[in-house]
Design an enzyme around this catalytic site. Structure first.
Site, PDB file in Angstrom:
ATOM      1  N   HIS A 217       0.920  -1.178  -0.077  1.00 50.11           N
ATOM      2  CA  HIS A 217      -0.094   0.086   0.030  1.00 50.11           C
ATOM      3  C   HIS A 217       0.745   1.315  -0.056  1.00 50.11           C
ATOM      4  O   HIS A 217       0.242   2.454   0.068  1.00 50.11           O
ATOM      5  CB  HIS A 217      -1.020  -0.093   1.275  1.00 50.11           C
ATOM      6  CG  HIS A 217      -0.214   0.290   2.587  1.00 50.11           C
ATOM      7  ND1 HIS A 217       0.231  -0.868   3.118  1.00 50.11           N
ATOM      8  CD2 HIS A 217       0.070   1.219   3.462  1.00 50.11           C
ATOM      9  CE1 HIS A 217       0.845  -0.389   4.368  1.00 50.11           C
ATOM     10  NE2 HIS A 217       0.818   0.918   4.223  1.00 50.11           N
TER      11      HIS A 217
HETATM   12  C1  UD1 Z   1      -2.513   5.638   5.884  1.00 49.73           C
HETATM   13  C2  UD1 Z   1      -1.004   5.955   6.223  1.00 49.73           C
HETATM   14  C3  UD1 Z   1       0.108   4.920   6.235  1.00 49.73           C
HETATM   15  C4  UD1 Z   1      -0.402   3.578   6.913  1.00 49.73           C
HETATM   16  C5  UD1 Z   1      -1.826   3.001   6.171  1.00 49.73           C
HETATM   17  C6  UD1 Z   1      -1.982   1.873   6.919  1.00 49.73           C
HETATM   18  C7  UD1 Z   1      -0.653   8.324   6.118  1.00 49.73           C
HETATM   19  C8  UD1 Z   1      -0.039   9.625   5.372  1.00 49.73           C
HETATM   20  N1  UD1 Z   1      -0.743   7.226   5.565  1.00 49.73           N
HETATM   21  O1  UD1 Z   1      -2.185   5.048   4.331  1.00 49.73           O
HETATM   22  O2  UD1 Z   1       1.066   5.672   6.767  1.00 49.73           O
HETATM   23  O3  UD1 Z   1       0.747   2.646   6.609  1.00 49.73           O
HETATM   24  O4  UD1 Z   1      -2.503   4.063   6.359  1.00 49.73           O
HETATM   25  O5  UD1 Z   1      -2.982   1.169   6.300  1.00 49.73           O
HETATM   26  O6  UD1 Z   1      -1.208   8.468   7.178  1.00 49.73           O
HETATM   27  N2  UD1 Z   1      -9.628   4.503   1.889  1.00 49.73           N
HETATM   28  C9  UD1 Z   1     -10.772   3.744   1.786  1.00 49.73           C
HETATM   29  N3  UD1 Z   1     -11.222   3.460   2.907  1.00 49.73           N
HETATM   30  C10 UD1 Z   1     -10.766   3.883   4.274  1.00 49.73           C
HETATM   31  C11 UD1 Z   1      -9.693   4.444   4.206  1.00 49.73           C
HETATM   32  C12 UD1 Z   1      -9.198   4.780   2.929  1.00 49.73           C
HETATM   33  O7  UD1 Z   1     -11.328   3.488   0.869  1.00 49.73           O
HETATM   34  O8  UD1 Z   1     -11.289   3.367   5.380  1.00 49.73           O
HETATM   35  C13 UD1 Z   1      -9.046   4.927   0.574  1.00 49.73           C
HETATM   36  C14 UD1 Z   1      -9.386   6.326   0.194  1.00 49.73           C
HETATM   37  O9  UD1 Z   1      -9.507   6.333  -1.230  1.00 49.73           O
HETATM   38  C15 UD1 Z   1      -8.186   7.125   0.521  1.00 49.73           C
HETATM   39  C16 UD1 Z   1      -6.958   6.156   0.436  1.00 49.73           C
HETATM   40  O10 UD1 Z   1      -7.697   4.747   0.838  1.00 49.73           O
HETATM   41  O11 UD1 Z   1      -7.784   8.047  -0.142  1.00 49.73           O
HETATM   42  C17 UD1 Z   1      -5.859   6.281   1.314  1.00 49.73           C
HETATM   43  O12 UD1 Z   1      -5.918   6.423   2.459  1.00 49.73           O
HETATM   44  P1  UD1 Z   1      -5.227   7.440   3.632  1.00 49.73           P
HETATM   45  O13 UD1 Z   1      -5.480   7.002   4.820  1.00 49.73           O
HETATM   46  O14 UD1 Z   1      -5.001   8.764   3.062  1.00 49.73           O
HETATM   47  O15 UD1 Z   1      -3.812   6.451   3.385  1.00 49.73           O
HETATM   48  P2  UD1 Z   1      -3.248   5.101   3.363  1.00 49.73           P
HETATM   49  O16 UD1 Z   1      -2.876   4.764   2.043  1.00 49.73           O
HETATM   50  O17 UD1 Z   1      -4.471   4.266   3.964  1.00 49.73           O
HETATM   51  N1  UDP Z   2      -3.221  -6.255   8.798  1.00 50.89           N
HETATM   52  C1  UDP Z   2      -4.522  -6.789   9.212  1.00 50.89           C
HETATM   53  N2  UDP Z   2      -5.131  -7.176   7.649  1.00 50.89           N
HETATM   54  C2  UDP Z   2      -4.750  -7.007   6.638  1.00 50.89           C
HETATM   55  C3  UDP Z   2      -3.458  -6.320   6.532  1.00 50.89           C
HETATM   56  C4  UDP Z   2      -2.658  -6.018   7.534  1.00 50.89           C
HETATM   57  O1  UDP Z   2      -5.060  -6.883  10.077  1.00 50.89           O
HETATM   58  O2  UDP Z   2      -5.350  -7.360   5.446  1.00 50.89           O
HETATM   59  C5  UDP Z   2      -2.693  -5.917  10.272  1.00 50.89           C
HETATM   60  C6  UDP Z   2      -1.287  -6.267  10.302  1.00 50.89           C
HETATM   61  O3  UDP Z   2      -1.324  -7.637  10.969  1.00 50.89           O
HETATM   62  C7  UDP Z   2      -0.687  -5.243  11.232  1.00 50.89           C
HETATM   63  C8  UDP Z   2      -1.135  -3.975  10.656  1.00 50.89           C
HETATM   64  O4  UDP Z   2      -2.449  -4.415  10.054  1.00 50.89           O
HETATM   65  O5  UDP Z   2      -1.049  -5.502  12.452  1.00 50.89           O
HETATM   66  C9  UDP Z   2      -0.309  -3.411   9.615  1.00 50.89           C
HETATM   67  O6  UDP Z   2      -1.002  -2.341   9.052  1.00 50.89           O
HETATM   68  P1  UDP Z   2      -0.633  -1.553   7.981  1.00 50.89           P
HETATM   69  O7  UDP Z   2      -0.013  -2.580   6.788  1.00 50.89           O
HETATM   70  O8  UDP Z   2      -1.758  -1.125   7.231  1.00 50.89           O
HETATM   71  O9  UDP Z   2       0.121  -0.273   8.010  1.00 50.89           O
HETATM   72  P2  UDP Z   2       1.565   0.093   8.351  1.00 50.89           P
HETATM   73  O10 UDP Z   2       2.218  -0.881   9.307  1.00 50.89           O
HETATM   74  O11 UDP Z   2       2.415   0.130   7.040  1.00 50.89           O
HETATM   75  O12 UDP Z   2       1.635   1.504   8.769  1.00 50.89           O
END
Ligand code: UD1
Ligand code: UDP
Length: 391
Positions: A217
Site C-alpha cells: 500500500h
Molecule cells: C495510511 C497511512 C500509512 C499507513 C496506512 C495503513 C498516512 C499518510 N498514511 O495510508 O502510513 O501505513 O494508512 O494502512 O497517514 N480509503 C478507503 N477506506 C478507508 C480509508 C481509506 O477506501 O477506510 C481509501 C481512500 O481512497 C483514501 C485512500 O484509501 O484516499 C488512502 O487512505 P489514507 O488514509 O489517506 O492513506 P493510506 O494509504 O491508507
Molecule cells: N493487517 C490486517 N489485515 C490486513 C493487512 C494488515 O489486520 O489485511 C494488520 C497487520 O497484521 C498489522 C497492521 O495491519 O498489525 C499493519 O498495518 P498496515 O500494513 O496497514 O500499516 P503500516 O504498518 O504499514 O503502517
C-alpha cells in the site's frame, strides 16, 4: 494534575494504530486495578476517522477489545493537507473540553502528527509511542510525520535501540526517551493463540507453509502505474510455483482498477494483464485474527507494510520488504526481514527463490523487549512522569 486521576487521551485513526493503542489502554486498566498505586488514571479514546471502512476499523475494535471511542472526528480521506488540517481543527475543541493531562499518539500516520500538533499548541504534553523510527527517506509521508511528531513529544517511547540513536542525533533530550519495546507485539502475543485457532486457512483451502502472503500500500509502490504493473507481474511469476494470498488495501484496489480500465479489462478481478491466475488470490483487507493466522502459517511474506515486517520477525516467517529502505532496521539485522528493490523484478524473484531454498523457521531472533509487556512499561513510565510533574 487537575484531580487525583491522571487523565490520558489516546488518539488513533488508521489500521496500524489500533494494535498499538489497545495494549496501552489495557495496561492502564490493569494499573488502576492494582488499586494501591500512588497514581491512578482515567482515559479517553479519540478516533480521528482517517480509516473508516469496517474492514479497516470496526473489525479491529471488536477483535482487539477496544472500547467504543469517546469521540469520533470523522475526518475521512483527503489530501495530506486536508486530512491533517481536519484532525487539527476537530481535535482542538475535544482537547479543550476533555482537558487531558497527557495526549498519547502512536505510529506515523497523518492523524499522529496532527494530534501531536493540536495538543502541543494547547500546551498539553504529548507522548509518542513508536518514536524515533527513521527510514531516511523524506519522500515517504510517514517520515515527515515521524520527524515532526518527535520534535513535539514530551515523552518518547521507542521500540528498538536505533530509534534512540536517531533521536539523540536530532537533538532530543535523552531524559524524555525510553526504550520500552513494541506495543504491536504486545497485541500479537495476546491474540496469537486465538488467531491460531481460527478458520481463515480452512476457509481459503490452504495449508501451512504452502502459500505466500502479500500486502502492498505504499504510494511509492502502488500510485505509480508502471511500478504497480511491474509488481503485479512479479507476483504472477511467483504464484506459478507458490500460491499467493493478497488482501488488497483500498488505496491499492483503486489503483488496480485504474490499471484495468487502462487495459480495457473488467475492473475488480485483480489481474493487471493477461489470463487469470487462480493461484493469486485477492481479497478484501482481512481482520486482525485472520491476517495473523495467515501470516503465522505463511512460507513467506511479501510486503511494504511497517508493522508486518515486525510481526513476521516475531513469527519467524521470512519477510521480503519491497522497499529500498526500512525505518525498522532491527527486523533486518536480527529478524527475518530482507529489503528488495521493488523496481527490480529479477531481484524479487531471486529473493523468493532464496527463501524457498532455505529451511523454516527462518534464521533470526526476537528483538530485545519485544516480549508482550511494552505497554506495561509505558504506563509505569507515565506514572513516574505524572508523579513528578507539578500539580
Ligand atoms: C495510511 C497511512 C500509512 C499507513 C496506512 C495503513 C498516512 C499518510 N498514511 O495510508 O502510513 O501505513 O494508512 O494502512 O497517514 N480509503 C478507503 N477506506 C478507508 C480509508 C481509506 O477506501 O477506510 C481509501 C481512500 O481512497 C483514501 C485512500 O484509501 O484516499 C488512502 O487512505 P489514507 O488514509 O489517506 O492513506 P493510506 O494509504 O491508507
Ligand atoms: N493487517 C490486517 N489485515 C490486513 C493487512 C494488515 O489486520 O489485511 C494488520 C497487520 O497484521 C498489522 C497492521 O495491519 O498489525 C499493519 O498495518 P498496515 O500494513 O496497514 O500499516 P503500516 O504498518 O504499514 O503502517
Amino acid at each position: 494534575m487537575s484531580d487525583d486521576r491522571v487523565h490520558i487521551l489516546l488518539v488513533c485513526g488508521a489500521r496500524p494504530n489500533f494494535m498499538k493503542v489497545a495494549p496501552v489502554m489495557a495496561a492502564v486498566e490493569a494499573w488502576n486495578a492494582r488499586g494501591r498505586a500512588p497514581v491512578r488514571f482515567s482515559q479517553t479514546l479519540v478516533h480521528t476517522g482517517q480509516h473508516y471502512d469496517a474492514g479497516l476499523s470496526d473489525v479491529f475494535f471488536r477483535q482487539l477489545g477496544l472500547p467504543q471511542p469517546d469521540y469520533h472526528l470523522d475526518v475521512g480521506s483527503g489530501s495530506h493537507a486536508a486530512q491533517t488540517a481536519h484532525v487539527l481543527e476537530r481535535l482542538e475543541p475535544v482537547l479543550l473540553q476533555a482537558r487531558p493531562d497527557l495526549v498519547i499518539v502512536v505510529g506515523d500516520v497523518n492523524s499522529t502528527l496532527a494530534a501531536a500538533l493540536s495538543a502541543s499548541k494547547l500546551g498539553i504534553p504529548v507522548a509518542h509511542v513508536e518514536a524515533g523510527l527513521r527510514s531516511g527517506d523524506r519522500t515517504m509521508p510517514e517520515e515527515l510525520n515521524r520527524l515532526l511528531t518527535d520534535q513535539l513529544a514530551d515523552l518518547l517511547f521507542t521500540t528498538e535501540p536505533a530509534a534512540n540513536v536517531n533521536l539523540a542525533r536530532e537533538g532530543i533530550d535523552a531524559a524524555k526517551v525510553r526504550f520500552v519495546g513494541n506495543t504491536m507485539i504486545d497485541t500479537l502475543e495476546r491474540l496469537l493463540p486465538q488467531a491460531r485457532g481460527g478458520e481463515a486457512l480452512k476457509r481459503l483451502c490452504l495449508t501451512a507453509r504452502t502459500y505466500g502472503l502479500v500486502t502492498l500500500h505504499r504510494p511509492s509502490n502502488v500510485d505509480d502505474a508502471g511500478q504497480l504493473e511491474a509488481l503485479v507481474g512479479a507476483l504472477r511469476s511467483i504464484c506459478a510455483h507458490l500460491p499467493l494470498v493478497w488482501p488488497v488495501h483500498p488505496r491499492t484496489r483503486a489503483r488496480l482498477e485504474e490499471l484495468h480500465e487502462a487495459d480495457g479489462e473488467q475492473a475488480g478481478g485483480g489481474e493487471a494483464a493477461g489470463p487469470p491466475a487462480p493461484r493469486l488470490l485477492l481479497s478484501e483487507p482481512l481482520g486482525y485474527l485472520d491476517f495473523l493466522q495467515l501470516m503465522d502459517g505463511a512460507r513467506l511474506v511479501l510486503t511494504d507494510s511497517g508493522g508486518v515486517q515486525e510481526e513476521a520477525t516475531v513469527l519467524g516467517v521470512p519477510c521480503l520488504t519491497l522497499r529500498t529502505s526500512t525505518e525498522r532496521p532491527v527486523t533486518v539485522a536480527e529478524g527475518t526481514n530482507r529489503l528488495v528493490d521493488p523496481s527490480e523484478s529479477a531481484a524479487i524473484l531471486g529473493a523468493v527463490d532464496a527463501v524457498l531454498a532455505a529451511p523454516m523457521p527462518a534464521a533470526g531472533h526476537r528483538p530485545e523487549l519485544w516480549d508482550g509487556h511494552a505497554a506495561e512499561r509505558i504506563v509505569a513510565v507515565i506514572a513516574g512522569w505524572a508523579a513528578s510533574s507539578p500539580a
